[in-house]
Design an enzyme around this catalytic site. Structure first.
Site, mmCIF file in Angstrom:
data_model
loop_
_atom_site.group_PDB
_atom_site.id
_atom_site.type_symbol
_atom_site.label_atom_id
_atom_site.label_comp_id
_atom_site.label_asym_id
_atom_site.label_seq_id
_atom_site.Cartn_x
_atom_site.Cartn_y
_atom_site.Cartn_z
ATOM 1 N N GLN A 116 33.092 38.028 40.117
ATOM 2 C CA GLN A 116 34.316 37.394 40.621
ATOM 3 C C GLN A 116 34.212 37.210 42.133
ATOM 4 O OE1 GLN A 116 37.988 39.390 38.696
ATOM 5 N NE2 GLN A 116 36.323 40.807 38.325
ATOM 6 N N ASP A 158 31.409 36.178 48.017
ATOM 7 C CA ASP A 158 30.762 36.474 49.297
ATOM 8 C C ASP A 158 29.267 36.153 49.357
ATOM 9 O OD1 ASP A 158 29.568 38.681 47.905
ATOM 10 O OD2 ASP A 158 31.253 39.982 48.426
ATOM 11 N N HIS A 197 34.702 32.674 40.378
ATOM 12 C CA HIS A 197 35.741 32.272 41.328
ATOM 13 C C HIS A 197 35.193 31.462 42.510
ATOM 14 C CE1 HIS A 197 38.423 35.796 39.709
ATOM 15 N NE2 HIS A 197 38.357 34.765 38.882
ATOM 16 N N CYS A 239 37.258 16.718 56.451
ATOM 17 C CA CYS A 239 36.141 15.975 55.889
ATOM 18 C C CYS A 239 35.846 14.768 56.792
ATOM 19 C CB CYS A 239 36.560 15.508 54.499
ATOM 20 S SG CYS A 239 35.313 14.596 53.597
ATOM 21 N N CYS A 284 35.833 11.881 55.882
ATOM 22 C CA CYS A 284 36.747 10.806 55.469
ATOM 23 C C CYS A 284 38.141 10.968 56.081
ATOM 24 C CB CYS A 284 36.846 10.745 53.939
ATOM 25 S SG CYS A 284 37.928 12.007 53.230
ATOM 26 N N SER A 323 39.568 45.582 39.725
ATOM 27 C CA SER A 323 40.830 46.186 39.302
ATOM 28 C C SER A 323 41.211 45.721 37.895
ATOM 29 C CB SER A 323 41.947 45.820 40.288
ATOM 30 O OG SER A 323 42.032 44.415 40.405
ATOM 31 N N ASN A 332 34.250 52.711 38.652
ATOM 32 C CA ASN A 332 35.354 52.512 39.590
ATOM 33 C C ASN A 332 35.913 53.888 39.958
ATOM 34 O OD1 ASN A 332 37.796 51.718 40.932
ATOM 35 N ND2 ASN A 332 37.795 49.813 39.764
ATOM 36 N N PRO A 333 36.011 54.208 41.253
ATOM 37 C CA PRO A 333 36.572 55.517 41.644
ATOM 38 C C PRO A 333 38.040 55.658 41.255
ATOM 39 C CG PRO A 333 35.485 54.447 43.514
ATOM 40 C CD PRO A 333 35.565 53.429 42.417
HETATM 41 C C1 BJW Z 1 35.327 50.255 44.090
HETATM 42 C C2 BJW Z 1 34.785 50.674 45.280
HETATM 43 C C3 BJW Z 1 33.468 51.119 45.250
HETATM 44 C C4 BJW Z 1 36.795 50.046 45.694
HETATM 45 N N1 BJW Z 1 32.796 51.110 44.100
HETATM 46 N N2 BJW Z 1 34.643 50.269 42.954
HETATM 47 C C5 BJW Z 1 46.560 35.955 31.152
HETATM 48 C C6 BJW Z 1 47.531 36.906 31.341
HETATM 49 C C7 BJW Z 1 48.264 36.938 32.533
HETATM 50 C C8 BJW Z 1 48.039 36.026 33.538
HETATM 51 C C9 BJW Z 1 47.070 35.079 33.353
HETATM 52 C C10 BJW Z 1 46.345 35.045 32.172
HETATM 53 N N3 BJW Z 1 45.453 34.029 32.263
HETATM 54 C C11 BJW Z 1 45.582 33.439 33.476
HETATM 55 C C12 BJW Z 1 46.587 34.052 34.157
HETATM 56 C C13 BJW Z 1 47.054 33.715 35.537
HETATM 57 C C14 BJW Z 1 46.161 34.278 36.636
HETATM 58 C C15 BJW Z 1 46.136 35.806 36.546
HETATM 59 O O1 BJW Z 1 45.180 36.415 36.139
HETATM 60 N N4 BJW Z 1 47.207 36.442 36.967
HETATM 61 C C16 BJW Z 1 47.301 37.913 36.916
HETATM 62 C C17 BJW Z 1 47.073 38.472 38.326
HETATM 63 C C18 BJW Z 1 48.628 38.281 36.358
HETATM 64 N N5 BJW Z 1 44.827 33.725 36.562
HETATM 65 C C19 BJW Z 1 44.533 32.541 37.074
HETATM 66 O O2 BJW Z 1 45.384 31.853 37.596
HETATM 67 C C20 BJW Z 1 43.101 32.040 36.955
HETATM 68 N N6 BJW Z 1 43.119 30.719 36.451
HETATM 69 C C21 BJW Z 1 43.316 30.420 35.165
HETATM 70 O O3 BJW Z 1 43.360 31.283 34.305
HETATM 71 O O4 BJW Z 1 43.472 29.076 34.906
HETATM 72 C C22 BJW Z 1 44.070 28.708 33.667
HETATM 73 C C23 BJW Z 1 45.535 29.169 33.666
HETATM 74 C C24 BJW Z 1 46.325 28.998 34.790
HETATM 75 C C25 BJW Z 1 47.653 29.438 34.795
HETATM 76 C C26 BJW Z 1 48.176 30.101 33.698
HETATM 77 C C27 BJW Z 1 47.355 30.302 32.570
HETATM 78 C C28 BJW Z 1 46.017 29.832 32.570
HETATM 79 C C29 BJW Z 1 42.461 31.954 38.318
HETATM 80 C C30 BJW Z 1 42.252 33.281 38.956
HETATM 81 C C31 BJW Z 1 41.638 33.084 40.362
HETATM 82 C C32 BJW Z 1 41.555 34.382 41.142
HETATM 83 N N7 BJW Z 1 41.240 34.079 42.491
HETATM 84 C C33 BJW Z 1 41.035 35.156 43.441
HETATM 85 C C34 BJW Z 1 40.839 34.526 44.849
HETATM 86 C C35 BJW Z 1 39.454 33.884 44.969
HETATM 87 C C36 BJW Z 1 39.212 33.341 46.318
HETATM 88 C C37 BJW Z 1 39.108 34.411 47.375
HETATM 89 O O5 BJW Z 1 38.199 35.256 47.329
HETATM 90 O O6 BJW Z 1 39.943 34.411 48.280
HETATM 91 O O7 BJW Z 1 39.903 35.913 43.065
HETATM 92 S S1 BJW Z 1 42.347 36.349 43.451
HETATM 93 C C38 BJW Z 1 41.309 37.744 43.730
HETATM 94 O O8 BJW Z 1 41.356 38.639 42.594
HETATM 95 C C39 BJW Z 1 39.881 37.182 43.783
HETATM 96 C C40 BJW Z 1 39.127 38.220 43.012
HETATM 97 O O9 BJW Z 1 37.891 37.677 42.532
HETATM 98 C C41 BJW Z 1 40.089 38.601 41.928
HETATM 99 C C42 BJW Z 1 39.811 39.956 41.308
HETATM 100 O O10 BJW Z 1 39.882 40.956 42.260
HETATM 101 P P1 BJW Z 1 38.878 42.187 42.161
HETATM 102 O O11 BJW Z 1 37.501 41.719 42.391
HETATM 103 O O12 BJW Z 1 39.142 42.936 40.926
HETATM 104 O O13 BJW Z 1 39.301 43.008 43.475
HETATM 105 P P2 BJW Z 1 40.506 44.095 43.661
HETATM 106 O O14 BJW Z 1 40.709 44.246 45.114
HETATM 107 O O15 BJW Z 1 41.667 43.742 42.835
HETATM 108 O O16 BJW Z 1 39.906 45.440 43.071
HETATM 109 C C43 BJW Z 1 38.823 46.112 43.681
HETATM 110 C C44 BJW Z 1 38.500 47.334 42.840
HETATM 111 O O17 BJW Z 1 37.348 47.948 43.375
HETATM 112 C C45 BJW Z 1 39.606 48.402 42.812
HETATM 113 O O18 BJW Z 1 39.880 48.756 41.467
HETATM 114 C C46 BJW Z 1 38.978 49.580 43.564
HETATM 115 O O19 BJW Z 1 39.372 50.856 43.029
HETATM 116 C C47 BJW Z 1 37.528 49.346 43.335
HETATM 117 N N8 BJW Z 1 36.639 49.901 44.360
HETATM 118 N N9 BJW Z 1 35.756 50.589 46.266
HETATM 119 C C48 BJW Z 1 33.434 50.702 42.959
HETATM 120 N N10 BJW Z 1 32.849 51.583 46.383
HETATM 121 ZN ZN ZN Z 2 36.525 13.486 52.050
#
Ligand code: BJW
Ligand code: ZN
Length: 255
Positions: free
Chosen positions: A107, A110, A125, A154, A156, A195, A219-220
Site C-alpha cells: 500500500q 514511497d 495505492h 502541467c 498544458c 493498520s 505489527n507491534p
Molecule cells: C509497524 C511499525 C513497525 C508502526 N513494524 N509495524 C469496504 C468497507 C468500508 C469502506 C470501504 C470499503 N471499500 C472501500 C471503502 C472506502 C475506503 C476505505 O477503505 N475506507 C475505510 C478507511 C473505512 N477505500 C477507498 O476509498 C479505496 N477505494 C476504493 O475502494 O474504490 C472503490 C470504492 C470507493 C468508495 C466506496 C466503495 C468502493 C481507496 C483507498 C485509498 C487509500 N489511500 C491512502 C492514501 C494514499 C496516498 C498517500 O500516501 O498519501 O493510502 S490512505 C492511507 O491508508 C494510505 C495507506 O496506503 C493506507 C493504509 O495505511 P497503512 O499502510 O495501514 O498505515 P497506518 O498508518 O494506518 O498503519 C501503520 C501500521 O504500522 C500501524 O498498525 C502500526 O502499529 C504499524 N507499525 N511501526 C511493523 N516498525
Molecule cells: Zn496536461
C-alpha cells in the site's frame, strides 16, 4: 514447539510453512517504512502541520486547496527521497529473489521496496513519484526532481496531481487483479506494518485465508486483523522480516 530466530519466537507450524510454501504473499503498509524514518498515517507521529494526513488524502481536499495538498506531498517526496530502505525492505527483496513464487503487494507509495531491490512490486495505492495531469491531456510521468512553485502545473496549463490513490478513488485495475490472484493462490501470507483498516487492501488476508492460506501478521500493535490470523508477531518489521526470511532458509545479511 517454538524456534527462536533472533529475538523473534516462531512457532514450529510457521517455520515449516516458511520452508515448504511455494507461493508466499507479502502485504505491506506504512509500518514497514517506519524504521526508515517515514511517518505512518494513523500513528502519533502521523500529523503534518497539525493536520491529519487522512484529511489531505482525498479528491475533495485537492479540489478545495490544491496548494496545501501539494505542499503535503512535496514534503512526503522529500522525506522519502532522504530515507533508506531498512532490513524489512531488504529481507523481503531477498526472499523474492530466492523464491520465485513470492509476491509483494504494497500500500506504500514511497518506492522503498523498489530501492531495496524487490524485483516486482504490486502497488495498490500508486506512487509519490508519478505526476498526472488533471486536465485530460494524458500527461502521466515519473518525476523525481523538485517541483518548483506549488501547486505543480502541467505543460498544458492545468494542475498536475500526485499519482496516488485517494479515498473514494478506484485502485489501478491491474494491481487489484494481481493482488487478488496472489491472495487466492498463496499458501502463506505475511501482513506487515498495516493498520488493516483501508479497503480493499484490508480484505486480502481474509480472501487468502478462505482459499486455504496460513496468515501471519507482523505489527507491534493490535489491529482489526489480529484476532483473525493464524499467528500474530508483535515485533517491529525490521526485526521480524529478517527472522522470517532466515527461517525460510534464505541467507540474508543485515547490512
Ligand atoms: C509497524 C511499525 C513497525 C508502526 N513494524 N509495524 C469496504 C468497507 C468500508 C469502506 C470501504 C470499503 N471499500 C472501500 C471503502 C472506502 C475506503 C476505505 O477503505 N475506507 C475505510 C478507511 C473505512 N477505500 C477507498 O476509498 C479505496 N477505494 C476504493 O475502494 O474504490 C472503490 C470504492 C470507493 C468508495 C466506496 C466503495 C468502493 C481507496 C483507498 C485509498 C487509500 N489511500 C491512502 C492514501 C494514499 C496516498 C498517500 O500516501 O498519501 O493510502 S490512505 C492511507 O491508508 C494510505 C495507506 O496506503 C493506507 C493504509 O495505511 P497503512 O499502510 O495501514 O498505515 P497506518 O498508518 O494506518 O498503519 C501503520 C501500521 O504500522 C500501524 O498498525 C502500526 O502499529 C504499524 N507499525 N511501526 C511493523 N516498525
Ligand atoms: Zn496536461
Amino acid at each position: 514447539m517454538m524456534t527462536q530466530s533472533g529475538h523473534v519466537p516462531l512457532s514450529g507450524a510457521l517455520v515449516e510453512r516458511l520452508r515448504a510454501a511455494r507461493r508466499i504473499l507479502l502485504l505491506t503498509g506504512a509500518g514497514v517504512s517506519a524504521e526508515s524514518g517515514l511517518a505512518t498515517f494513523r500513528g502519533p507521529d502521523g500529523m503534518w502541520e497539525g493536520r491529519d494526513p487522512m484529511s489531505l488524502a482525498t479528491p475533495e481536499a485537492f479540489a478545495e486547496d490544491p496548494e496545501t495538498v501539494w505542499r503535503f506531498y512535496a514534503w512526503r517526496r522529500e522525506q522519502a527521497a532522504r530515507a533508506e530502505p531498512n532490513p524489512a525492505h531488504r529481507a523481503i527483496a531477498a526472499l523474492q529473489q530466492e523464491r520465485s513464487g513470492t509476491s509483494l503487494v504494497t500500500q506504500n507509495v514511497d518506492g522503498l521496496h523498489e530501492r531495496a531491490g524487490s524485483p516486482e512490486t504490486v502497488r495498490l495505492h500508486g506512487s509519490l513519484w508519478r505526476l498526472r495531469c488533471t486536465g485530460g491531456c494524458g500527461e502521466d510521468e515519473d518525476l523525481r526532481q523538485d517541483l518548483g512553485t506549488l501547486p505543480a502545473r502541467c505543460a498544458c496549463g492545468e494542475l498536475l496531481r500526485p499519482g496516488v490513490v485517494w479515498f473514494g478513488e478506484s485502485l489501478p485495475q491491474a494491481a487489484i487483479a494481481a493482488a487478488t490472484a496472489a491472495a487466492e493462490s498463496a499458501e502463506l501470507v505475511i501482513v506487515a506494518g498495516t493498520s488493516s483498516v483501508v479497503y480493499p487492501a484490508a480484505a486480502l488476508p481474509e480472501l487468502a485465508r478462505r482459499h486455504g492460506a496460513y496468515v501471519v501478521e507482523v505489527n507491534p500493535e493490535a489491529t482489526p486483523l489480529t484476532g483473525r490470523v493464524d499467528e500474530a508477531l508483535p515485533n517491529p518489521a525490521g526485526t521480524a522480516l529478517p527472522a522470517l526470511v532466515r527461517a525460510a532458509g534464505v541467507r540474508f545479511e543485515e547490512s
